[in-house]
Scaffold this active site. Structure first.
Site, PDB file in Angstrom:
ATOM      1  N   GLU A   1       9.615 -19.354 -21.959  1.00  0.00           N
ATOM      2  CA  GLU A   1      11.087 -19.490 -22.768  1.00  0.00           C
ATOM      3  C   GLU A   1      11.229 -18.328 -23.289  1.00  0.00           C
ATOM      4  O   GLU A   1      10.684 -17.463 -23.164  1.00  0.00           O
ATOM      5  CB  GLU A   1      10.768 -20.112 -24.512  1.00  0.00           C
ATOM      6  CG  GLU A   1      10.176 -21.504 -24.599  1.00  0.00           C
ATOM      7  CD  GLU A   1      10.047 -22.456 -25.927  1.00  0.00           C
ATOM      8  OE1 GLU A   1      10.436 -21.456 -26.671  1.00  0.00           O
ATOM      9  OE2 GLU A   1       9.177 -23.484 -25.785  1.00  0.00           O
TER      10      GLU A   1
ATOM     11  N   GLU B   1      17.389 -27.378 -33.208  1.00  0.00           N
ATOM     12  CA  GLU B   1      16.862 -26.270 -33.046  1.00  0.00           C
ATOM     13  C   GLU B   1      15.584 -26.512 -34.430  1.00  0.00           C
ATOM     14  O   GLU B   1      15.815 -25.730 -34.685  1.00  0.00           O
ATOM     15  CB  GLU B   1      17.890 -24.959 -32.755  1.00  0.00           C
ATOM     16  CG  GLU B   1      16.634 -23.618 -33.003  1.00  0.00           C
ATOM     17  CD  GLU B   1      15.473 -23.627 -31.314  1.00  0.00           C
ATOM     18  OE1 GLU B   1      14.330 -23.049 -31.714  1.00  0.00           O
ATOM     19  OE2 GLU B   1      15.838 -24.244 -30.382  1.00  0.00           O
TER      20      GLU B   1
END
Length: 389
Positions: free
Chosen positions: A287, A343
């Site tokens: 990520e 998120e």
């Protein structure tokens, strides 16, 4: 079988589009039944259940899936779930947060221990039963901020090493070396679980790559010789404090996320640290990215013009390429994320995607980053071919 068929269709659809599946087995949540039955990650029973789950996935998907992550960010799961109580299962001591139960001094290390051994159980199954004929790789992904000493003092430098040990070496040292970091052993004593002979056999299987989720950096101050306030990733046992400011100046350009500051040098430094400590084990950046705040009053044109993301990714990829030139065995890179997403605790208020998602009708529109980053990715891909073995 209905769930297996769902993922069979998804994997086949990806392959038909030329997309290589890269599968994470556990990403923060586990079945509620295991939490209710025996306390989830606090019980060693989860090790065999996690192994069973991994075995099913390898059996049904491993002919097409060649990259596996056992657990995503177990260091975050242990801290936020069992020390601070900000993530499920919301366990902590009263002095750390508002939880109905928990022990912040002991449970994070118990949960982490079972995560490490669950990883080892799944890796052992994969390597002994499936890897030779399926030809895949298996690893683990950790949250990895880069830490800089707050000052040049020896105290802050030692504190910075303790911080690295309490955050990512906490998991990687047992998996790669078969033991917890020396700093943790000395400080925690009996609060740190021990590995049995059988555990050690499973840990010997290690991993094929280290996954690094990396976004930002912070300063570390020593607290052995001075009073320090409690911080989110600061451990009282480790006697260090994490801060993003020095003399009123942030470590990097602030962003819409209160924890994310632009510090591209941290990418190179982190990767080189991992190279040196873990014998140049293959690394995949699992990520890396940046968010904008959702603004319902802005135009679509403004939302698509994400120049900050383009600059961020350009600088971080350049930093990663520098590490590769220095011999770091980097095998790949993932941006977070392809699409604007839900998120976690921020819900739909933060947008990490290369593509803008209209959350009403789910239309997807490429942002500036989607087109410009394609060029960056192609350039980086050629560097991967040049510098990795």
């Amino acid at each position: 079988m209905a769930g297996i068929q769902h993922y069979n269709k998804l994997i086949d659809a990806l392959l038909q589009k030329g997309i290589q599946p890269f599968v994470t087995l556990a990403h923060y949540d586990i079945p509620q039944e295991l939490e209710d039955r025996y306390g989830g990650w606090l019980s060693p029973q989860i090790q065999s259940d996690f192994g069973y789950y991994g075995d099913i996935c390898f059996k049904y998907f491993g002919d097409r899936v060649k990259y596996w992550v056992t657990i995503n960010e177990p260091n975050v799961m242990a801290v936020r779930g069992y020390r601070l109580g900000t993530f499920p299962p919301v366990r902590c001591s009263g002095s750390y947060g508002n939880c109905s139960a928990g022990n912040s001094e002991k449970e994070p290390f118990i949960a982490a221990h079972n995560m490490i051994l669950s990883h080892a159980t799944a890796v052992t199954i994969y390597k002994t039963t499936y890897q030779e004929r399926q030809g895949g790789m298996i690893g683990i992904s950790l949250n990895t901020q880069w830490y800089e000493p707050f000052s040049n003092s020896s105290e802050d430098n030692f504190a910075t090493q303790r911080a690295r040990s309490f955050v990512y070496n906490w998991f990687l040292d047992p998996i790669i070396f078969g033991k917890y970091p020396e700093e943790m052993q000395q400080i925690l004593g009996n609060n740190l679980p021990t590995f049995s002979r059988n555990d050690m056999k499973k840990l010997n299987n290690g991993l094929d790559f280290i996954g690094l989720n990396h976004y930002t950096a912070a300063y570390i101050k020593d607290c052995l010789y001075s009073e320090c306030e409690q911080g989110e990733y600061s451990w009282s046992e480790g006697s260090y404090f994490r801060t993003t400011q020095k003399d009123g100046v942030h470590i990097g350009q602030p962003t819409t996320m209160d924890w994310l500051f632009v510090y591209p040098h941290g990418m190179e430094k982190l990767v080189m640290y991992m190279k040196d400590r873990f014998n140049n084990t293959p690394i995949i950046i699992t990520e890396n990215g940046i968010a904008e705040s959702d603004n319902p009053n802005s135009s679509l044109e403004d939302a698509l013009n994400d120049t900050q993301r383009v600059e961020y990714m350009h600088s971080y990829l350049n930093s990663l390429a520098n590490a590769m030139r220095e011999g770091a065995n980097v095998k790949g890179y993932f941006v977070w994320s392809l699409l604007d997403n839900f998120e976690w605790l921020d819900g739909y208020t933060k947008r990490f995607g290369l593509h803008y998602v209209n959350f009403t009708d789910l239309r997807r529109t490429p942002k500036l980053s989607a087109t410009q980053c394609k060029e960056l990715f192609l350039k980086f891909q050629s560097q991967l071919a040049t510098y990795t073995t």
